[in-house]
Write an enzyme that holds these catalytic residues in place. Structure first.
Site, PDB file in Angstrom:
ATOM      1  N   SER A   1       9.060   7.531   2.397  1.00 10.90           N
ATOM      2  CA  SER A   1       9.469   6.579   1.366  1.00 10.90           C
ATOM      3  C   SER A   1      10.980   6.531   1.254  1.00 10.90           C
ATOM      4  O   SER A   1      11.660   7.554   1.434  1.00 10.90           O
ATOM      5  CB  SER A   1       8.884   7.047   0.030  1.00 10.90           C
TER       6      SER A   1
ATOM      7  N   TYR B   1       7.791  13.834  -6.523  1.00 14.70           N
ATOM      8  CA  TYR B   1       7.122  12.995  -5.509  1.00 14.70           C
ATOM      9  C   TYR B   1       8.015  12.831  -4.276  1.00 14.70           C
ATOM     10  O   TYR B   1       7.600  13.055  -3.142  1.00 14.70           O
ATOM     11  CB  TYR B   1       6.767  11.625  -6.109  1.00 14.70           C
TER      12      TYR B   1
ATOM     13  N   LYS C   1       7.837  14.222  -0.081  1.00 17.48           N
ATOM     14  CA  LYS C   1       8.036  13.440   1.160  1.00 17.48           C
ATOM     15  C   LYS C   1       9.114  14.091   2.023  1.00 17.48           C
ATOM     16  O   LYS C   1       8.982  14.174   3.244  1.00 17.48           O
ATOM     17  CB  LYS C   1       8.442  12.003   0.811  1.00 17.48           C
TER      18      LYS C   1
HETATM   19  P1  NAD Z   1      -2.760   4.357  -2.482  1.00 17.92           P
HETATM   20  O1  NAD Z   1      -2.891   5.300  -3.632  1.00 17.92           O
HETATM   21  O2  NAD Z   1      -3.264   2.976  -2.642  1.00 17.92           O
HETATM   22  O3  NAD Z   1      -3.470   4.985  -1.196  1.00 17.92           O
HETATM   23  C1  NAD Z   1      -3.500   6.377  -0.958  1.00 17.92           C
HETATM   24  C2  NAD Z   1      -4.918   6.742  -0.535  1.00 17.92           C
HETATM   25  O4  NAD Z   1      -4.990   8.149  -0.280  1.00 17.92           O
HETATM   26  C3  NAD Z   1      -5.967   6.437  -1.608  1.00 17.92           C
HETATM   27  O5  NAD Z   1      -7.046   5.732  -1.032  1.00 17.92           O
HETATM   28  C4  NAD Z   1      -6.417   7.823  -2.105  1.00 17.92           C
HETATM   29  O6  NAD Z   1      -7.760   7.824  -2.524  1.00 17.92           O
HETATM   30  C5  NAD Z   1      -6.160   8.677  -0.866  1.00 17.92           C
HETATM   31  N1  NAD Z   1      -5.888  10.095  -1.136  1.00 17.92           N
HETATM   32  C6  NAD Z   1      -4.955  10.628  -1.963  1.00 17.92           C
HETATM   33  N2  NAD Z   1      -5.001  11.972  -1.916  1.00 17.92           N
HETATM   34  C7  NAD Z   1      -5.978  12.299  -1.029  1.00 17.92           C
HETATM   35  C8  NAD Z   1      -6.484  13.523  -0.541  1.00 17.92           C
HETATM   36  N3  NAD Z   1      -6.030  14.717  -0.994  1.00 17.92           N
HETATM   37  N4  NAD Z   1      -7.476  13.504   0.381  1.00 17.92           N
HETATM   38  C9  NAD Z   1      -7.965  12.319   0.839  1.00 17.92           C
HETATM   39  N5  NAD Z   1      -7.520  11.122   0.408  1.00 17.92           N
HETATM   40  C10 NAD Z   1      -6.545  11.121  -0.518  1.00 17.92           C
HETATM   41  O7  NAD Z   1      -1.218   4.365  -2.056  1.00 17.92           O
HETATM   42  P2  NAD Z   1      -0.433   3.400  -1.079  1.00 17.92           P
HETATM   43  O8  NAD Z   1       0.471   2.543  -1.894  1.00 17.92           O
HETATM   44  O9  NAD Z   1      -1.358   2.781  -0.104  1.00 17.92           O
HETATM   45  O10 NAD Z   1       0.508   4.470  -0.354  1.00 17.92           O
HETATM   46  C11 NAD Z   1       0.140   5.051   0.888  1.00 17.92           C
HETATM   47  C12 NAD Z   1       1.201   6.061   1.264  1.00 17.92           C
HETATM   48  O11 NAD Z   1       2.484   5.401   1.333  1.00 17.92           O
HETATM   49  C13 NAD Z   1       1.366   7.204   0.265  1.00 17.92           C
HETATM   50  O12 NAD Z   1       1.604   8.395   0.986  1.00 17.92           O
HETATM   51  C14 NAD Z   1       2.597   6.797  -0.528  1.00 17.92           C
HETATM   52  O13 NAD Z   1       3.279   7.928  -1.028  1.00 17.92           O
HETATM   53  C15 NAD Z   1       3.435   6.072   0.527  1.00 17.92           C
HETATM   54  N6  NAD Z   1       4.377   5.093  -0.039  1.00 17.92           N
HETATM   55  C16 NAD Z   1       3.928   4.105  -0.856  1.00 17.92           C
HETATM   56  C17 NAD Z   1       4.838   3.197  -1.414  1.00 17.92           C
HETATM   57  C18 NAD Z   1       4.374   2.098  -2.343  1.00 17.92           C
HETATM   58  O14 NAD Z   1       5.236   1.530  -3.043  1.00 17.92           O
HETATM   59  N7  NAD Z   1       3.104   1.752  -2.395  1.00 17.92           N
HETATM   60  C19 NAD Z   1       6.215   3.294  -1.120  1.00 17.92           C
HETATM   61  C20 NAD Z   1       6.637   4.309  -0.255  1.00 17.92           C
HETATM   62  C21 NAD Z   1       5.695   5.214   0.273  1.00 17.92           C
HETATM   63  N1  UFG Z   2      10.668  -2.758 -13.186  1.00 16.02           N
HETATM   64  C1  UFG Z   2      10.684  -3.433 -14.386  1.00 16.02           C
HETATM   65  N2  UFG Z   2       9.537  -3.426 -15.123  1.00 16.02           N
HETATM   66  C2  UFG Z   2       8.394  -2.808 -14.726  1.00 16.02           C
HETATM   67  C3  UFG Z   2       8.397  -2.124 -13.495  1.00 16.02           C
HETATM   68  C4  UFG Z   2       9.551  -2.123 -12.748  1.00 16.02           C
HETATM   69  O1  UFG Z   2      11.700  -3.998 -14.791  1.00 16.02           O
HETATM   70  O2  UFG Z   2       7.385  -2.826 -15.459  1.00 16.02           O
HETATM   71  C5  UFG Z   2      11.891  -2.794 -12.336  1.00 16.02           C
HETATM   72  C6  UFG Z   2      12.478  -1.430 -12.054  1.00 16.02           C
HETATM   73  O3  UFG Z   2      13.379  -1.048 -13.066  1.00 16.02           O
HETATM   74  C7  UFG Z   2      13.144  -1.673 -10.683  1.00 16.02           C
HETATM   75  C8  UFG Z   2      12.248  -2.713 -10.021  1.00 16.02           C
HETATM   76  O4  UFG Z   2      11.530  -3.330 -11.078  1.00 16.02           O
HETATM   77  O5  UFG Z   2      14.433  -2.250 -10.882  1.00 16.02           O
HETATM   78  C9  UFG Z   2      11.269  -2.107  -9.035  1.00 16.02           C
HETATM   79  O6  UFG Z   2      10.528  -1.064  -9.664  1.00 16.02           O
HETATM   80  P1  UFG Z   2       9.203  -0.439  -8.993  1.00 16.02           P
HETATM   81  O7  UFG Z   2       8.669   0.564  -9.966  1.00 16.02           O
HETATM   82  O8  UFG Z   2       8.297  -1.525  -8.552  1.00 16.02           O
HETATM   83  O9  UFG Z   2       9.758   0.239  -7.669  1.00 16.02           O
HETATM   84  P2  UFG Z   2      10.824   1.411  -7.446  1.00 16.02           P
HETATM   85  O10 UFG Z   2      11.904   0.868  -6.570  1.00 16.02           O
HETATM   86  O11 UFG Z   2      11.232   2.016  -8.730  1.00 16.02           O
HETATM   87  O12 UFG Z   2       9.960   2.503  -6.671  1.00 16.02           O
HETATM   88  C10 UFG Z   2       8.999   2.141  -5.652  1.00 16.02           C
HETATM   89  C11 UFG Z   2       7.903   3.197  -5.637  1.00 16.02           C
HETATM   90  C12 UFG Z   2       8.446   4.492  -5.152  1.00 16.02           C
HETATM   91  C13 UFG Z   2       9.117   4.282  -3.829  1.00 16.02           C
HETATM   92  C14 UFG Z   2      10.213   3.239  -3.936  1.00 16.02           C
HETATM   93  C15 UFG Z   2      10.860   2.988  -2.606  1.00 16.02           C
HETATM   94  O13 UFG Z   2       7.341   3.362  -6.927  1.00 16.02           O
HETATM   95  O14 UFG Z   2       7.401   5.406  -4.983  1.00 16.02           O
HETATM   96  O15 UFG Z   2       9.634   2.032  -4.416  1.00 16.02           O
HETATM   97  O16 UFG Z   2       9.892   2.787  -1.641  1.00 16.02           O
HETATM   98  F1  UFG Z   2       9.686   5.435  -3.423  1.00 16.02           F
END
Ligand code: NAD
Ligand code: UFG
Length: 343
Positions: A132, A156, A160
């Site tokens: 991330s 978190y 990573k």
């Molecule tokens: P998500 O929660 O939708 O998907 C994660 C999946 O992993 C879920 O289906 C959950 O049931 C499963 N899971 C969690 N812990 C588990 C375990 N111990 N054993 C088996 N399954 C398990 O999340 P996502 O948004 O699809 O994110 C996927 C990956 O990408 C994560 O590692 C997250 O940290 C990373 N990531 C997400 C974002 C984002 O904004 N969505 C940004 C950067 C990184």
């Molecule tokens: N924001 C609002 N209102 C809300 C939610 C968010 O104004 O209800 C704003 C935040 O202040 C920020 C922007 O929208 O300026 C984006 O916020 P997000 O929470 O959607 O995303 P972040 O950039 O804070 O973080 C996300 C994931 C992290 C990840 C990061 C980079 O939550 O896990 O993107 O990948 F690490």
């Protein structure tokens, strides 16, 4: 893709938001996919909808990452060649409240998975990890490239960072490993079918699912966290990337690893940022709905601006994000009103 490149790929967390879209992209590229998930943040309905999109059944193994024996058996039974590791807990705020659970699930879970890969008779050594942009912490310069110092500001993000270090050490210890860490920026949007997308439990933490739920009438209004940042309109700027572009980034990374061993890190973003208010306006245009909002104080831990340098991924992976902001909002809206709805 030639038949010799077709692989049996295990997707941990494959029923989740990014995993489900990547399952579609990999499957449509010809790979055979297998999903390992404990459904702590997803459900089997998502798997059914992936099957509807790709037109064939998927093998699903329900289990926890920390069950090394089940993982070992899964890798052997299905002769897995490559693992894409999505499974993890991902809520920044929650990670401050229950850090031990985050380290146990994310770090211990990854160690268990790597141990299973080492134990399995077929010894798969190709690994793609969901990292991330949060590992960078407060940006020292923009755009953020892969050489930017790592200084995550929450548990978190530190899970990573720790996992990336473990993977780097593993690759150094045994040159047969082929590892890609993909540092995602802000994935949004959904598959064009409207069948899969992001549907978080409870009140969404992230901007775009919150905006979509206001547009569909499930939530009354958006709180915009601060309008006094040093950005053009005062609201936070992020590098939003269409989840299908992100999914295709995984296809490109796996392809890259067929000809590159060792440890590699790539940013996956678009290279440009949009503000919160720009996102709200774009979603209103795509949905035809109004998204009322109020300005509230800044959220603790937020930064003003984050966007990626994508030069390295473009050059090495021969990949770049193709979809624009309109595509992100239209697909996100289609999923919200067709599948996630207002229930
Ligand atoms: P998500 O929660 O939708 O998907 C994660 C999946 O992993 C879920 O289906 C959950 O049931 C499963 N899971 C969690 N812990 C588990 C375990 N111990 N054993 C088996 N399954 C398990 O999340 P996502 O948004 O699809 O994110 C996927 C990956 O990408 C994560 O590692 C997250 O940290 C990373 N990531 C997400 C974002 C984002 O904004 N969505 C940004 C950067 C990184
Ligand atoms: N924001 C609002 N209102 C809300 C939610 C968010 O104004 O209800 C704003 C935040 O202040 C920020 C922007 O929208 O300026 C984006 O916020 P997000 O929470 O959607 O995303 P972040 O950039 O804070 O973080 C996300 C994931 C992290 C990840 C990061 C980079 O939550 O896990 O993107 O990948 F690490």
């Amino acid at each position: 893709m030639t038949s010799s490149n077709i692989q049996n790929i295990l997707l941990t967390g494959g029923a989740g938001y990014i995993g489900s879209h990547t399952a579609v992209a990999l499957s449509q590229t010809g790979h055979r996919i297998f999903i390992f998930d404990n459904f702590c943040n997803s459900d089997r309905g998502a798997v059914k909808r992936i099957e509807a999109i790709i037109g064939r059944p998927i093998v699903v193994i329900e289990g926890d990452l920390r069950d090394t024996a089940l993982l070992t058996q899964t890798l052997q039974t299905h002769q897995i060649n490559a693992v894409v590791h999505f499974a993890g807990l991902k809520a920044v705020g929650e990670s401050n409240r229950i850090p031990v659970e985050y380290y146990a699930n994310n770090v211990q879970g990854t160690i268990s998975l790597l141990q299973a890969m080492q134990k399995a008779d077929n010894h798969p050594k190709t690994f793609v990890f969901s990292s991330s942009a949060t590992v960078y912490g407060d940006p020292k310069y923009l755009p953020i490239d892969e050489a930017h110092p790592l200084a995550a500001t929450n548990p978190y993000g530190r899970t990573k960072h720790h996992i990336e270090e473990i993977l780097g050490d593993l690759a150094k210890s045994d040159p047969a490993w082929r590892i890609a860490c993909l540092r995602y920026f802000n994935p949004v949007g959904a598959h064009d079918s409207g069948l899969i997308g992001e549907n978080p439990n409870g009140i969404p933490n992230n901007l775009m699912p919150f905006v979509a739920q206001v547009a569909v009438g499930k939530l009354a209004q958006l709180s915009v966290y601060g309008d006094d940042y040093d950005t053009p309109d005062g609201t936070g700027v992020r590098d939003y990337i269409h989840v299908m572009d992100l999914a295709e980034g995984h296809v490109a990374a796996l392809n890259y690893l067929t000809t590159h061993d060792g440890f590699h890190v790539f940013n996956l973003g678009t290279g440009r940022g949009y503000s919160v208010l720009e996102m709200v306006k774009a979603f209103e245009a795509a949905s035809g709905k109004s998204v009322p909002y109020k300005i509230v104080p800044r959220r603790a831990g937020d930064i003003a601006t984050s966007y990626a340098s994508v030069a390295y991924a473009t050059a090495e992976l021969n990949w770049h994000a193709k979809r624009n902001l309109k595509d992100m909002c239209e697909s996100g809206w289609k999923f919200q009103h067709m599948t996630a709805k207002s229930s």
